[in-house]
Design a protein around this motif. Structure first.
Motif, PDB file in Angstrom:
ATOM      1  N   LYS A 457     -15.271  31.562 -31.089  1.00  0.00           N
ATOM      2  CA  LYS A 457     -15.726  32.763 -30.027  1.00  0.00           C
ATOM      3  C   LYS A 457     -17.082  32.541 -29.644  1.00  0.00           C
ATOM      4  CE  LYS A 457     -16.537  36.160 -34.043  1.00  0.00           C
ATOM      5  NZ  LYS A 457     -16.058  37.524 -34.425  1.00  0.00           N
ATOM      6  N   ASP A 458     -17.814  33.598 -28.904  1.00  0.00           N
ATOM      7  CA  ASP A 458     -19.066  33.379 -28.581  1.00  0.00           C
ATOM      8  C   ASP A 458     -20.009  33.217 -29.729  1.00  0.00           C
ATOM      9  OD1 ASP A 458     -18.150  33.688 -25.820  1.00  0.00           O
ATOM     10  OD2 ASP A 458     -18.741  35.460 -25.698  1.00  0.00           O
ATOM     11  N   HIS A 486     -13.466  27.404 -27.095  1.00  0.00           N
ATOM     12  CA  HIS A 486     -13.191  28.819 -26.955  1.00  0.00           C
ATOM     13  C   HIS A 486     -14.442  29.682 -27.065  1.00  0.00           C
ATOM     14  CE1 HIS A 486      -9.099  27.643 -27.839  1.00  0.00           C
ATOM     15  NE2 HIS A 486      -9.356  26.612 -28.737  1.00  0.00           N
ATOM     16  N   ASN A 488     -17.308  31.036 -24.802  1.00  0.00           N
ATOM     17  CA  ASN A 488     -17.780  31.348 -23.350  1.00  0.00           C
ATOM     18  C   ASN A 488     -19.266  31.189 -23.192  1.00  0.00           C
ATOM     19  OD1 ASN A 488     -15.566  31.689 -21.737  1.00  0.00           O
ATOM     20  ND2 ASN A 488     -15.194  33.737 -22.414  1.00  0.00           N
ATOM     21  N   ASN A 520     -23.821  28.902 -20.981  1.00  0.00           N
ATOM     22  CA  ASN A 520     -22.827  29.728 -20.421  1.00  0.00           C
ATOM     23  C   ASN A 520     -21.678  29.102 -19.957  1.00  0.00           C
ATOM     24  OD1 ASN A 520     -21.482  31.868 -19.045  1.00  0.00           O
ATOM     25  ND2 ASN A 520     -23.560  32.790 -18.707  1.00  0.00           N
ATOM     26  N   LYS A 521     -20.438  28.928 -20.502  1.00  0.00           N
ATOM     27  CA  LYS A 521     -19.381  28.369 -20.209  1.00  0.00           C
ATOM     28  C   LYS A 521     -18.712  28.878 -18.750  1.00  0.00           C
ATOM     29  CE  LYS A 521     -17.188  25.738 -22.374  1.00  0.00           C
ATOM     30  NZ  LYS A 521     -16.299  26.223 -23.597  1.00  0.00           N
ATOM     31  N   GLN A 522     -18.930  30.145 -18.748  1.00  0.00           N
ATOM     32  CA  GLN A 522     -18.324  30.956 -17.446  1.00  0.00           C
ATOM     33  C   GLN A 522     -19.123  30.568 -16.349  1.00  0.00           C
ATOM     34  OE1 GLN A 522     -15.286  32.611 -17.723  1.00  0.00           O
ATOM     35  NE2 GLN A 522     -15.403  32.956 -15.205  1.00  0.00           N
ATOM     36  N   LYS A 525     -18.125  26.951 -15.172  1.00  0.00           N
ATOM     37  CA  LYS A 525     -16.696  26.988 -14.475  1.00  0.00           C
ATOM     38  C   LYS A 525     -17.034  27.555 -13.044  1.00  0.00           C
ATOM     39  CE  LYS A 525     -14.067  27.534 -18.660  1.00  0.00           C
ATOM     40  NZ  LYS A 525     -13.253  28.610 -19.553  1.00  0.00           N
TER      41      LYS A 525
END
Length: 537
Positions: A457-458, A486, A488, A520-522, A525
């Motif tokens: 998770k984060d 996994h 974000n 920051n994966k989001q 993306k």
């Protein structure tokens, strides 16, 4: 948000609930009466100010409340603040202006929905608060049950400013100076309460309809009068030391003469606003905590409206300041007595306020014959129900991440005071919860020389020490794969440590590969999708 119409809050009330709410209201009244007087005494305020706060906490706040079971009145946790504020502002009348301003602030907090912050407190801390208060109630009532009534009812501090004792030393001295008359009344009262509850639970109407608290009061009064005739050495007397002491209006005295009214000229004093802000903050915090606790005690598991409660408390404090009362908060002791007394709706809280009003107006002389020993028995039973030994076992089985914050909160409340204990327990509890969560943010799987470090998770900086230890434990020849798919969000410190380790890994002969390790994966993306939409790549 608008104030709730008092009529509408009661529109769904059923007359059938009266058989539960009236006895519960009576039980809360008997518990609240000495507490209102004791807290006023500890605050350095007129005794009548505690009763005013209790009456308004029951009638005004009870009607407007966001909870069906919460009971409000003067709070022991504010006693020191009140005493210091009166000295700081110079007069009690100036302090009343600060109470009214604090109420206005609370109304504004409710209007702007500040009640949502009550959800920030971990469940384990709320449970610890209830158990801690239960233990403190028992410890503080043991001296009263033994006839040592040196300290005021409603005291929660471990160190007792009034006589230089602490909770433990006070109990020791109470055993040394125990009054046989008080001990017998207390023991009989506890036996009757246990017996009454068990028999009522089996469906016997007489025991269900007649409140056990009222029976206990009759026992205390009757036995004390019998002592006067048959055992004079055991007689507790009719004095301030061992009895409830309600102020009595003198013949010819005007009703307005017993009220104190605010001195609005003190609005020119800047210190008034600082005191008002302090009272509003502390009272709101205590109220929100108690509201969380009351929802957990509620057998029907209803959810209270925290914002409506803040508005109700604010209105109560505006009226309390106007009529010479102490600051009002939702109080755990009264709320617990309400729940364990069988209360179903807000009518029980309103009933207790009406009974306090009647006590002041009509029944003061009669109530002053009630020994504190029998009321101590009532509170000891409330404390026991809050702090049953089985609760410790139950929470321990939930795991250390729940038990550590819980037990820290309990110890903090018992060995400091209510507000400090909750504050310390909350801070340590939150830190422990964060620490526990940080240890579950990633897994390490080793198969021979193959090592998978998988983020689940984060991951934040709190996980840095554990992750650093993991990287330092890698051996020459290991093939390491760090999987960040996994998560974000990955903290900046974590990203730096992982990328910096690539140099160390190369020097130590470790094959090291990072997969999707970004801050920051989001964002990455979304940025990639935007670039694809613009360029067509």
């Amino acid at each position: 948000m608008q104030l709730v119409n008092p009529i509408k809050t009661l529109k769904h009330y059923r007359l059938a609930d009266l058989q539960h709410d009236l006895p519960a209201g009576l039980s809360v009244f008997l518990v609240a009466l000495p507490l209102c007087l004791g807290i006023a005494l500890a605050s350095g305020a007129p005794l009548f100010s505690g009763l005013v706060a209790g009456i308004l906490g029951g009638i005004v706040v009870g009607t407007l409340s966001g909870s069906e079971l919460s009971v409000s009145g003067p709070a022991a946790g504010l006693a020191v603040i009140v005493a210091d504020s009166i000295v700081k502002l110079g007069t009690f009348e100036a302090f009343l202006v600060a109470v009214m301003l604090a109420g206005a602030i609370q109304v504004a907090l409710g209007w702007f929905k500040a009640g949502r912050f009550s959800s920030l407190f971990p469940d384990s801390v709320i449970k610890g608060m209830l158990v801690g208060i239960g233990i403190v109630i028992i410890l503080k009532q043991i001296p009263h049950a033994l006839g040592r009534d040196n300290d005021y009812e409603g005291e929660f501090e471990f160190s007792q400013l009034a006589d230089g004792e602490n909770t433990i030393s006070e109990i020791y001295r109470a055993f040394v100076t125990a009054s046989p008359g008080a001990v017998l009344i207390s023991i009989l009262s506890i036996i009757v309460l246990i017996f009454w509850e068990r028999v009522a639970g089996r469906g016997y109407k007489f025991f269900k309809n007649l409140p056990a608290a009222l029976t206990v009061v009759f026992i205390g009064v009757i036995f004390n009068q019998l002592y006067l005739v048959y055992f004079p050495d055991w007689y507790l007397g009719d004095n301030n030391e061992h009895m409830v002491r309600v102020p009595i209006m003198k013949a010819g005295q005007s009703i307005t003469s017993i009220f104190d009214f605010p001195d609005f000229s003190s609005l020119a004093n800047p210190a008034v606003y600082g005191v008002a802000a302090t009272i509003a903050l502390v009272a709101s915090l205590e109220t929100l905590l108690n509201l969380e606790a009351s929802d957990r005690l509620d057998p029907l598991r209803r959810n209270s409206s925290t914002n409506q409660e803040l508005i109700a408390q604010g209105m109560g404090n505006i009226f309390s300041g106007l009529l010479g009362g102490l600051p009002i908060t939702s109080v755990v002791v009264r709320t617990s007595a309400n729940v364990f007394g069988g209360g179903k709706t807000r009518v029980s809280a309103i009933t207790h306020g009406v009974l306090l009003l009647c006590a002041v107006a009509l029944a003061g002389a009669m109530l002053n014959h009630i020994p504190l020993a029998c009321l101590a028995a009532l509170l000891i039973m409330v404390g026991y129900k809050l702090a049953k030994p089985a609760l410790f076992i139950s929470i321990y089985r939930e795991g250390l991440n729940q038990f550590v914050p819980f037990i820290v909160t309990v110890i903090g409340i018992v060995f400091t005071d209510l507000l400090i204990g909750i504050s310390v327990g909350t801070v340590i509890g939150l830190l422990y919860v964060l620490y526990s969560n940080s240890r579950a943010t990633f897994r390490v799987i080793r198969d021979g020389d193959k090592v998978l470090i998988k983020f689940q998770k984060d991951i934040y900086f709190l996980s840095k020490p554990q992750l650093k230890e993991t990287l330092q434990s890698l051996k020459r020849g290991d093939r390491v794969y760090v999987d960040g798919r996994h998560a974000n969000f990955i903290d900046h410190d974590i990203v730096n440590m992982l990328t910096d380790f690539s140099v160390t890994a190369n020097m130590q002969g470790i094959h090291y590969e990072l997969n999707e390790i970004f801050l920051n994966k989001q964002y990455v993306k979304e940025h990639a999708s935007l670039r694809e939409a613009i360029t067509g790549e």
